[in-house]
Design an enzyme around this catalytic site. Structure first.
Site, PDB file in Angstrom:
ATOM      1  N   LYS A  22     -51.856  16.207  10.194  1.00 32.09           N
ATOM      2  CA  LYS A  22     -50.758  16.904   9.500  1.00 32.09           C
ATOM      3  C   LYS A  22     -51.325  17.784   8.376  1.00 32.09           C
ATOM      4  CE  LYS A  22     -48.436  14.588   6.177  1.00 32.09           C
ATOM      5  NZ  LYS A  22     -48.392  15.194   4.832  1.00 32.09           N
ATOM      6  N   ASN A  23     -52.252  17.214   7.591  1.00 34.23           N
ATOM      7  CA  ASN A  23     -52.722  17.924   6.398  1.00 34.23           C
ATOM      8  C   ASN A  23     -53.770  18.989   6.694  1.00 34.23           C
ATOM      9  OD1 ASN A  23     -50.914  16.408   5.025  1.00 34.23           O
ATOM     10  ND2 ASN A  23     -52.414  15.055   4.057  1.00 34.23           N
ATOM     11  N   CYS A 122     -42.206  15.034  -6.494  1.00 35.97           N
ATOM     12  CA  CYS A 122     -41.765  14.197  -5.373  1.00 35.97           C
ATOM     13  C   CYS A 122     -41.907  12.754  -5.860  1.00 35.97           C
ATOM     14  CB  CYS A 122     -42.610  14.458  -4.134  1.00 35.97           C
ATOM     15  SG  CYS A 122     -44.236  13.729  -4.219  1.00 35.97           S
ATOM     16  N   ARG A 127     -46.594  16.561  -9.282  1.00 37.12           N
ATOM     17  CA  ARG A 127     -47.199  17.480  -8.310  1.00 37.12           C
ATOM     18  C   ARG A 127     -47.151  18.948  -8.769  1.00 37.12           C
ATOM     19  NH1 ARG A 127     -46.961  14.904  -3.279  1.00 37.12           N
ATOM     20  NH2 ARG A 127     -48.601  16.305  -2.611  1.00 37.12           N
ATOM     21  N   PRO A 128     -47.686  19.254  -9.972  1.00 38.51           N
ATOM     22  CA  PRO A 128     -47.666  20.657 -10.420  1.00 38.51           C
ATOM     23  C   PRO A 128     -48.549  21.549  -9.543  1.00 38.51           C
ATOM     24  CG  PRO A 128     -49.043  19.350 -11.857  1.00 38.51           C
ATOM     25  CD  PRO A 128     -48.398  18.384 -10.907  1.00 38.51           C
ATOM     26  N   VAL A 129     -48.346  22.860  -9.643  1.00 37.20           N
ATOM     27  CA  VAL A 129     -49.192  23.818  -8.904  1.00 37.20           C
ATOM     28  C   VAL A 129     -49.837  24.798  -9.882  1.00 37.20           C
ATOM     29  CG1 VAL A 129     -47.985  23.636  -6.694  1.00 37.20           C
ATOM     30  CG2 VAL A 129     -47.172  25.277  -8.420  1.00 37.20           C
ATOM     31  N   LEU A 131     -52.706  24.877 -11.201  1.00 34.75           N
ATOM     32  CA  LEU A 131     -54.098  25.270 -10.892  1.00 34.75           C
ATOM     33  C   LEU A 131     -54.129  26.346  -9.805  1.00 34.75           C
ATOM     34  CD1 LEU A 131     -55.837  21.779 -11.028  1.00 34.75           C
ATOM     35  CD2 LEU A 131     -55.490  23.424 -12.872  1.00 34.75           C
ATOM     36  N   ASP A 312     -54.341   8.591   0.252  1.00 35.83           N
ATOM     37  CA  ASP A 312     -53.340   8.462   1.322  1.00 35.83           C
ATOM     38  C   ASP A 312     -53.517   7.181   2.131  1.00 35.83           C
ATOM     39  OD1 ASP A 312     -53.209  12.026   2.097  1.00 35.83           O
ATOM     40  OD2 ASP A 312     -52.436  10.837   0.442  1.00 35.83           O
ATOM     41  N   ARG A 404     -42.290  12.139   8.792  1.00 39.53           N
ATOM     42  CA  ARG A 404     -42.951  13.339   8.276  1.00 39.53           C
ATOM     43  C   ARG A 404     -44.430  13.322   8.635  1.00 39.53           C
ATOM     44  NH1 ARG A 404     -41.966  14.662   2.196  1.00 39.53           N
ATOM     45  NH2 ARG A 404     -43.327  16.296   2.979  1.00 39.53           N
TER      46      ARG A 404
HETATM   47  C1  EPZ Z   1     -52.805  17.001  -0.570  1.00 37.81           C
HETATM   48  O1  EPZ Z   1     -51.784  17.158  -1.524  1.00 37.81           O
HETATM   49  C2  EPZ Z   1     -52.199  16.188   0.569  1.00 37.81           C
HETATM   50  N1  EPZ Z   1     -51.083  16.933   1.156  1.00 37.81           N
HETATM   51  C3  EPZ Z   1     -51.709  14.845   0.040  1.00 37.81           C
HETATM   52  O2  EPZ Z   1     -51.236  14.095   1.152  1.00 37.81           O
HETATM   53  C4  EPZ Z   1     -52.904  14.104  -0.563  1.00 37.81           C
HETATM   54  O3  EPZ Z   1     -52.478  12.883  -1.114  1.00 37.81           O
HETATM   55  C5  EPZ Z   1     -53.537  14.967  -1.668  1.00 37.81           C
HETATM   56  O4  EPZ Z   1     -53.909  16.263  -1.117  1.00 37.81           O
HETATM   57  C6  EPZ Z   1     -54.790  14.325  -2.264  1.00 37.81           C
HETATM   58  O5  EPZ Z   1     -55.723  14.092  -1.256  1.00 37.81           O
HETATM   59  C7  EPZ Z   1     -51.349  17.932   2.039  1.00 37.81           C
HETATM   60  O6  EPZ Z   1     -52.493  18.231   2.325  1.00 37.81           O
HETATM   61  C8  EPZ Z   1     -50.157  18.642   2.622  1.00 37.81           C
HETATM   62  P1  EPZ Z   1     -53.896  17.840  -4.856  1.00 37.81           P
HETATM   63  P2  EPZ Z   1     -51.984  18.201  -2.751  1.00 37.81           P
HETATM   64  O7  EPZ Z   1     -53.579  19.254  -5.210  1.00 37.81           O
HETATM   65  O8  EPZ Z   1     -52.770  19.351  -2.295  1.00 37.81           O
HETATM   66  C9  EPZ Z   1     -52.916  17.393  -9.489  1.00 37.81           C
HETATM   67  C10 EPZ Z   1     -49.750  12.736   2.332  1.00 37.81           C
HETATM   68  O9  EPZ Z   1     -49.396  11.565   2.151  1.00 37.81           O
HETATM   69  N2  EPZ Z   1     -52.695  18.840  -9.466  1.00 37.81           N
HETATM   70  O10 EPZ Z   1     -55.269  17.502  -4.389  1.00 37.81           O
HETATM   71  O11 EPZ Z   1     -50.668  18.426  -3.378  1.00 37.81           O
HETATM   72  C11 EPZ Z   1     -51.852  16.651  -8.698  1.00 37.81           C
HETATM   73  O12 EPZ Z   1     -50.724  16.403  -9.501  1.00 37.81           O
HETATM   74  C12 EPZ Z   1     -49.854  13.688   1.164  1.00 37.81           C
HETATM   75  O13 EPZ Z   1     -50.074  13.225   3.454  1.00 37.81           O
HETATM   76  C13 EPZ Z   1     -52.418  19.510 -10.648  1.00 37.81           C
HETATM   77  O14 EPZ Z   1     -52.351  18.904 -11.715  1.00 37.81           O
HETATM   78  O15 EPZ Z   1     -52.876  17.311  -3.744  1.00 37.81           O
HETATM   79  C14 EPZ Z   1     -52.561  15.373  -8.312  1.00 37.81           C
HETATM   80  O16 EPZ Z   1     -52.489  14.462  -9.397  1.00 37.81           O
HETATM   81  C15 EPZ Z   1     -49.393  13.049  -0.141  1.00 37.81           C
HETATM   82  N3  EPZ Z   1     -52.211  20.849 -10.627  1.00 37.81           N
HETATM   83  C16 EPZ Z   1     -54.005  15.811  -8.126  1.00 37.81           C
HETATM   84  O17 EPZ Z   1     -54.125  17.076  -8.800  1.00 37.81           O
HETATM   85  C17 EPZ Z   1     -52.292  21.574  -9.448  1.00 37.81           C
HETATM   86  O18 EPZ Z   1     -52.114  22.806  -9.488  1.00 37.81           O
HETATM   87  C18 EPZ Z   1     -54.405  16.023  -6.674  1.00 37.81           C
HETATM   88  O19 EPZ Z   1     -53.474  16.920  -6.085  1.00 37.81           O
HETATM   89  C19 EPZ Z   1     -52.577  20.873  -8.257  1.00 37.81           C
HETATM   90  C20 EPZ Z   1     -52.779  19.518  -8.282  1.00 37.81           C
END
Ligand code: EPZ
Length: 425
Positions: A22-23, A122, A127-129, A131, A312, A404
């Site tokens: 999925k990811n 969620c 889950r901020p974006v 970065l 995960d 999902r």
């Molecule tokens: C991906 O989410 C996966 N989703 C998640 O899988 C997975 O848990 C996660 O990576 C970590 O491995 C998909 O690939 C669709 P991150 P993502 O950006 O990209 C913080 C599942 O169960 N952060 O690596 O959203 C964030 O809050 C899902 O399949 C910021 O602060 O994860 C988190 O604490 C759940 N600012 C950490 O970084 C940002 O701009 C890691 O998030 C981005 C992230």
């Protein structure tokens, strides 16, 4: 909403076909926006999130042809972004699936603008974006937040830069990698995420004509191109689905062969299983996992970015440790609220205490079946796994979370002897 009913205590034996990841599939589908030629993706899993991404892309004007099975059960899709008419990803789509934010980089890079709803938080965290957005600004984009939307513009196109992420972000790395593929000049991505799904995306982008070095390492070097072309790409196996069914074998004391997957995708998770006393062997096209029949040992773990223990897989492993012999300390370092499966496991008789980002799990002899509530994707499968080991009947509610990320979970487990069924509420 459907419910899943399970009668536990049966050692699972048989084979499970692992679906495409999925990811990996989600960013790969977004990558179709980078070219006006068709991108063909094979081994796509049949999941709600994939359907949501298809709906989002169709709304932008991407033509998607979903063909039948390509042999091993996965689907083939042809995605053509030749006639993209829209560059807005609306709130009602993005709120259902946060990964929608992955269309931001491709839209910005190819069309010079994008309007994407802020994903919002969620169940597992805010889950901020931020970065992602800071990275795009370093490539010359103008970013504004208005009315819950990200307004991004780069009328003269993006220009490569040296971006170092202050923390590892999978989605941020993917979004920036896609945007950098069409930026002018060189982009270096420092402290890049190393999850296998990123290397899979890089392989696909390279097949589309992108120039990327360092896939799989924490430094990616991209020479931007004027255009990307059509390509064919096979989605890599889902390492989290693989790990989830490995735990199903371990927690029931069974013996399952997981097919169409690879041991190297989840070595830290399988090593942790081995430390607990589980047998894990590599096979010609996957992995064989066998429980000992006796109780496993409690082991500690801490979730970390790849190649560390995957966040995960944390909920699934907690279900296993709930019936281990001894204690286990599980520390979640990636998300701030990823212990919602704990109260539900405790309703089944587990002995778990949460202290901040760590949970102390004291193994019990047997869990007892109970009606429980799924709260998020990985919590859902954790409750299914606990139900497979529990005495009596477990009813898991709100299984839309499960759909999902897990294709036909009840069919795959029933094929290994589980007493499991889905019933409409
Ligand atoms: C991906 O989410 C996966 N989703 C998640 O899988 C997975 O848990 C996660 O990576 C970590 O491995 C998909 O690939 C669709 P991150 P993502 O950006 O990209 C913080 C599942 O169960 N952060 O690596 O959203 C964030 O809050 C899902 O399949 C910021 O602060 O994860 C988190 O604490 C759940 N600012 C950490 O970084 C940002 O701009 C890691 O998030 C981005 C992230």
């Amino acid at each position: 909403m459907d419910r899943i009913h399970i009668r536990g205590g049966i050692p699972l034996r048989g084979e499970i076909e692992i679906s495409g990841a999925k990811n990996a599939a989600l960013p790969l589908m977004a990558a179709s926006l980078l070219s006006d030629e068709p991108l063909i993706l094979k081994n796509l899993p049949r999941l709600a999130d994939i359907a949501s991404m298809a709906d989002l892309l169709t709304g932008l004007g991407v033509e998607i042809k979903l063909n039948g099975d390509n042999g091993n059960g996965g689907r083939t899709a042809e995605l053509s972004a030749k006639h993209v008419t829209e560059t807005t990803a609306p709130y009602d789509v993005v709120r259902k699936m946060r990964a929608s934010v992955l269309v931001l980089g491709p839209l910005l890079a190819r069309f010079g603008k994008a309007r994407v709803s802020l994903p919002g938080g969620c169940a597992i965290g805010t889950r901020p974006v931020d970065l992602h957005l800071q990275a795009f600004e370093q490539l010359g984009a103008e970013i504004e937040l208005a009315e819950g939307y990200i307004e991004a513009r780069a009328p003269g196109g993006l220009t490569g830069a040296h971006v170092i992420f202050p923390m590892v972000t999978v989605g941020g790395t993917e979004n920036l990698l896609m945007a950098a593929s069409l930026a002018k000049g060189e982009t270096v991505i420092g402290n890049a995420a190393r999850e296998p799904e990123i290397a899979d995306l890089a392989r696909c982008l390279i097949a589309m004509g992108a120039e990327i070095e360092g896939a799989g390492t924490d430094t990616l070097r991209v020479q931007g191109c004027d255009a990307l072309y059509g390509a064919q790409h096979q989605v890599l196996p889902d390492r989290i689905e693989t790990g989830s069914y490995a735990v199903a074998a371990a927690i029931t004391g069974g013996d399952i062969v997981l097919r169409n997957t690879r041991l190297d995708l989840l070595e830290t998770a399988t090593e942790t299983l081995v430390r607990a006393g589980v047998t894990v062997e590599e096979t010609s096209d996957g992995i064989r996992v066998a429980g000992t029949g006796g109780r496993l040992k409690g082991v500690d773990l801490m979730t970390e970015p790849f190649p560390g223990f995957p966040t995960d897989m944390q909920a699934q492993f907690m279900a296993l440790m709930a019936v281990a012999d001894g204690a286990s300390m599980i520390t979640e370092t990636i998300f701030e609220n990823r212990f919602m499966h704990v109260p539900e496991l405790c309703r089944m008789g587990a002995d778990i205490n949460v202290h901040g980002s760590s949970a102390i799990v004291r193994g019990v002899e047997r869990l007892s079946g109970a009606p429980v509530m799924a709260t998020d994707l990985r919590a859902s499968i954790s409750l299914i796994l606990a139900g497979l080991a529990a005495e009596g009947e477990t009813i898991v509610n709100r299984v839309y979370h499960l759909d999902r990320g897990y294709e036909r979970v009840e069919d795959k487990l029933a094929a290994c002897g589980a007493d499991i069924s889905r019933q409409a509420e």
